[in-house]
Design a protein around this motif. Structure first.
Motif, short mmCIF file in Angstrom:
data_model
loop_
_atom_site.label_atom_id
_atom_site.label_comp_id
_atom_site.label_asym_id
_atom_site.label_seq_id
_atom_site.Cartn_x
_atom_site.Cartn_y
_atom_site.Cartn_z
N PRO A 194 9.07 37.53 123.44
CA PRO A 194 8.13 38.37 124.17
C PRO A 194 8.01 39.77 123.55
O PRO A 194 6.92 40.35 123.51
CB PRO A 194 8.73 38.44 125.58
N GLY A 195 9.12 40.29 123.04
CA GLY A 195 9.09 41.61 122.42
C GLY A 195 8.25 41.63 121.16
O GLY A 195 7.50 42.58 120.91
N ASP A 196 8.38 40.58 120.34
CA ASP A 196 7.56 40.48 119.14
C ASP A 196 6.08 40.44 119.49
O ASP A 196 5.26 41.11 118.85
CB ASP A 196 7.92 39.21 118.36
N ASN A 197 5.73 39.67 120.50
CA ASN A 197 4.33 39.55 120.89
C ASN A 197 3.79 40.89 121.40
O ASN A 197 2.67 41.29 121.07
CB ASN A 197 4.17 38.49 121.98
N MET A 198 4.58 41.58 122.21
CA MET A 198 4.16 42.89 122.71
C MET A 198 3.98 43.88 121.57
O MET A 198 2.99 44.62 121.51
CB MET A 198 5.20 43.44 123.70
N ALA A 199 4.96 43.92 120.66
CA ALA A 199 4.90 44.85 119.53
C ALA A 199 3.70 44.56 118.65
O ALA A 199 3.00 45.48 118.21
CB ALA A 199 6.19 44.76 118.72
N ARG A 200 3.45 43.30 118.39
CA ARG A 200 2.35 42.90 117.53
C ARG A 200 1.02 43.38 118.10
O ARG A 200 0.20 43.99 117.40
CB ARG A 200 2.36 41.38 117.36
N ARG A 201 0.77 43.09 119.37
CA ARG A 201 -0.49 43.49 120.00
C ARG A 201 -0.65 45.01 120.00
O ARG A 201 -1.72 45.54 119.71
CB ARG A 201 -0.56 42.96 121.43
N TRP A 202 0.41 45.68 120.35
CA TRP A 202 0.37 47.14 120.48
C TRP A 202 0.15 47.82 119.13
O TRP A 202 -0.65 48.74 119.01
CB TRP A 202 1.67 47.59 121.13
#
Length: 258
Positions: A85-93
């Motif tokens: 989930p952290g990777d996905n959040m970081a990627r989008r942001w």
């Protein structure tokens, strides 16, 4: 074991984050205040920084402004979609905000011109000795550090402190009045954006870092992230010290005497 973190409280309340993150923020507060309370800001607002100090600031800090999208791009390369989930959040942001930072570089040049420092001087002028400290640290941690460390050092620490000092300068009517009236709005655009936009930006970065590290990372990992935050603040203060007036710059004074 990485215990998953999901924020349930308000974004901009420290109590919404794990205890290790709350401790990190509090332990680094004194170092942050070394940036926010730096003597350069009242000197700037009161018109006491002078032409040399203004030139040193605009040219000395420019490498960080110019490279900030690059720091974010290097952190983006560390993400893997679907890994966590952290990777996905970081990627989008990161994808969403890299272009915003590019626009900020143009606004910095407009600010410099309004303050009497030409675009050419910012782009090609010699920066004061030692002012590269922050840029070098951001480059190092973004290129070689883990994703959480790169983001906590740049998007949380650097942008968070910047949001606070920019509010101080932008709120100064005397400083605004020092800008040429025809281009005043354009000249103050960088300050305006950071005084408002970055109010939530570092909190969003902190949430991503906490999601990456989890609710209870190892004591070593938590300590490392705290060291990254503190080093960002110290590097900012050193850079600001080196950007002050020529009379406080022993290198510049010795060169002038020679």
């Amino acid at each position: 074991m990485n215990v998953r973190f999901e924020r349930t409280g308000p974004l901009m309340e420290l109590s919404s984050y794990p205890q290790w993150a709350q401790d990190m923020v509090m332990e680094c507060e004194e170092a942050k205040q070394g940036v926010v309370d730096h003597e350069i800001w009242p000197a700037m607002c009161e018109g006491k920084l002078g032409a040399t100090g203004t030139r040193h600031f605009m040219v000395g800090v420019w490498p960080v402004i110019e490279r900030f999208p690059g720091y974010m791009a290097m952190n983006l390369l560390k993400t893997r979609f679907g890994r966590s989930p952290g990777d996905n959040m970081a990627r989008r942001w990161l994808v969403r905000n890299i272009r915003v930072e590019q626009n900020h570089a143009e606004h910095w040049l407009s600010w410099a011109e309004g303050a009497g420092v030409s675009r050419e001087e910012v782009l090609t002028g010699q920066a004061p000795h030692g002012s590269e400290t922050l840029a070098r640290w951001c480059e190092e941690i973004s290129s070689h550090g883990p994703l959480a460390a790169g983001m906590v050092a740049t998007n949380y620490a650097v942008e968070g402190a910047t949001g606070e000092w920019s509010q101080l300068v932008y709120a100064s009517a005397a400083y605004a009045d020092s800008m040429p009236a025809p281009t005043r709005t354009k000249s103050l655009r960088w300050l305006q954006l950071h005084a408002a936009y970055d109010d939530t930006h570092p909190w969003e970065a902190l949430e991503i870092v906490c999601t990456l590290a989890g609710a209870s990372p190892s004591s070593a990992e938590a300590a490392y992230l705290g060291e990254c935050v503190r080093r960002s603040y110290v590097s900012m203060r050193i850079t600001l010290d080196r950007c002050m007036d020529v009379h406080r710059d022993p290198w510049a004074v010795s060169e002038a005497a020679a």
